[in-house]
Design an enzyme around this catalytic site. Structure first.
Site: not given
Ligand code: SAM
Length: 338
Positions: A227, A247
């Site tokens: 999603g 962030h």
């Molecule tokens: C910096 S990573 C952090 C991943 C995880 N929470 C961690 O700390 O290991 C940010 C996550 O947000 C997800 N993300 C970015 N845009 C998104 C969206 N519109 N909807 C859902 N997930 C999203 C990315 O795919 C990524 O897995």
């Protein structure tokens, strides 16, 4: 030595920081670290295993000794130090994927930092790429794999502190919003046997997350939901977890995301935000890693690192209430409720 010479000396080390990243990444990329996990080796033995040039491999090994990654044993042999062992794939706190992420992806991107500081725009925006950083990853599955594996490394490293601080035994059903490849949720469920949960992330993360759930034998307690968290968050969860998600985004997007969390949250539910807070007006070397992380957000996804007060401001702008702040090692948790 005069003061000026002392400062110039220190500055030289700082200026050469990219060499350290490259040497560590090279040791991982060529398999030098993995070759040494089996025990002491000569440079020739390492070179044979890695199909590299033996005299140059020895020069790399000597640099790794100087950096504290290897130790020399007698006149011709080398072994990994305890710190160097953390670069191995099998290490319990492996930073192998993080080394590849820094060396193969971030260091190239950071070479264009001046453009981002000049314009306030991310690398993706400057390249005219649709969908920002995550859109770019959608089109470049190899880069996405490197990124997801690196995030998993970092998350595994801090999971224990986050779990100890976050009281997930009483968390009910947890939704890890933007939970990537599922590393944190799996660790939470491992530590808290009565807790269950799901990961919400983009389709790109589904295969890796399902693999992590299966490898942990947690199919009955964990699932992956595809999603877009800006479009909405599924209801039915008691705890919404956001680690290293806010962030990535500017204030406006953060408030949209937090408001979506609010709409999905049960009355007695809570939102747990895990980020590294920038100490307000603390420009000391203590906060250097978060301050450099802030530049990483400027160049990468277009977000920013924030102070506790700034995160509290986002929470209240989304119609939520700040309930608690809990220190969690390198991270801080901010607990928000309706
Ligand atoms: C910096 S990573 C952090 C991943 C995880 N929470 C961690 O700390 O290991 C940010 C996550 O947000 C997800 N993300 C970015 N845009 C998104 C969206 N519109 N909807 C859902 N997930 C999203 C990315 O795919 C990524 O897995």
């Amino acid at each position: 030595m005069s003061n000026a010479l002392v400062f110039a000396d220190r500055l030289l080390d700082l200026l050469g920081g990219h060499r350290v990243t490259a040497a560590l990444c090279t040791a991982v990329e060529l398999g030098v670290v993995e070759a040494l996990t089996a025990g002491e080796r000569t440079a020739t033995e390492v070179a044979n295993e890695c199909s590299t040039h033996a005299p140059s491999t020895e020069r790399l090994l000597i640099a790794l000794v100087a950096l504290g990654i290897c130790q020399s044993v007698g006149p011709t042999r080398y072994r990994l130090t305890d710190m160097g062992a953390c670069l191995a794939n099998s290490a319990s706190h492996s930073l192998r994927s993080w080394a590849l992420f820094e060396g193969k992806m971030l260091s190239h991107s950071w070479m264009g930092l001046a453009e981002s500081v000049r314009s306030g725009r991310t690398a993706a925006e400057l390249a005219g790429a649709d969908g920002g950083r995550y859109g770019q990853m959608h089109r470049d599955p190899e880069a996405a794999l490197v990124f997801d594996a690196a995030m998993a490394n970092m998350t595994r490293l801090v999971a224990r502190d986050l779990i100890a601080a976050g009281d997930f035994n009483s968390a009910g059903k947890v939704l890890d919003v933007g939970g990537g490849a599922g590393t944190l949720l799996v660790e939470i469920l491992r530590a808290c046997p009565t807790t269950s949960g799901s990961i919400l992330d983009l389709e790109r993360c589904e295969a890796a997350a399902r693999r992590a759930i299966d490898a942990a034998g947690m199919r009955s307690r964990a699932s992956f939901l595809t999603g877009d968290f800006f479009a909405g968050i599924p209801a039915g969860f008691d705890t919404l977890l956001l680690k290293n998600v806010l962030h990535n985004w500017d204030d406006e997007r953060c408030v949209v995301l937090l408001a979506n969390c609010r709409s999905a949250l049960a009355d007695a539910g809570r939102i747990v935000i895990a980020e590294r807070f920038l100490p307000p007006r603390d420009y000391s070397s203590r906060s250097a890693s978060t301050a450099l992380g802030d530049l990483n957000m400027l160049r990468g996804p277009g977000g920013r690192e924030r102070s506790e007060a700034a995160y509290c401001g986002l929470v209240t702008s989304a119609g939520l209430r700040v309930a608690r702040r809990i220190p969690a090692g390198r991270y801080d948790l901010l607990v928000a409720t309706r």
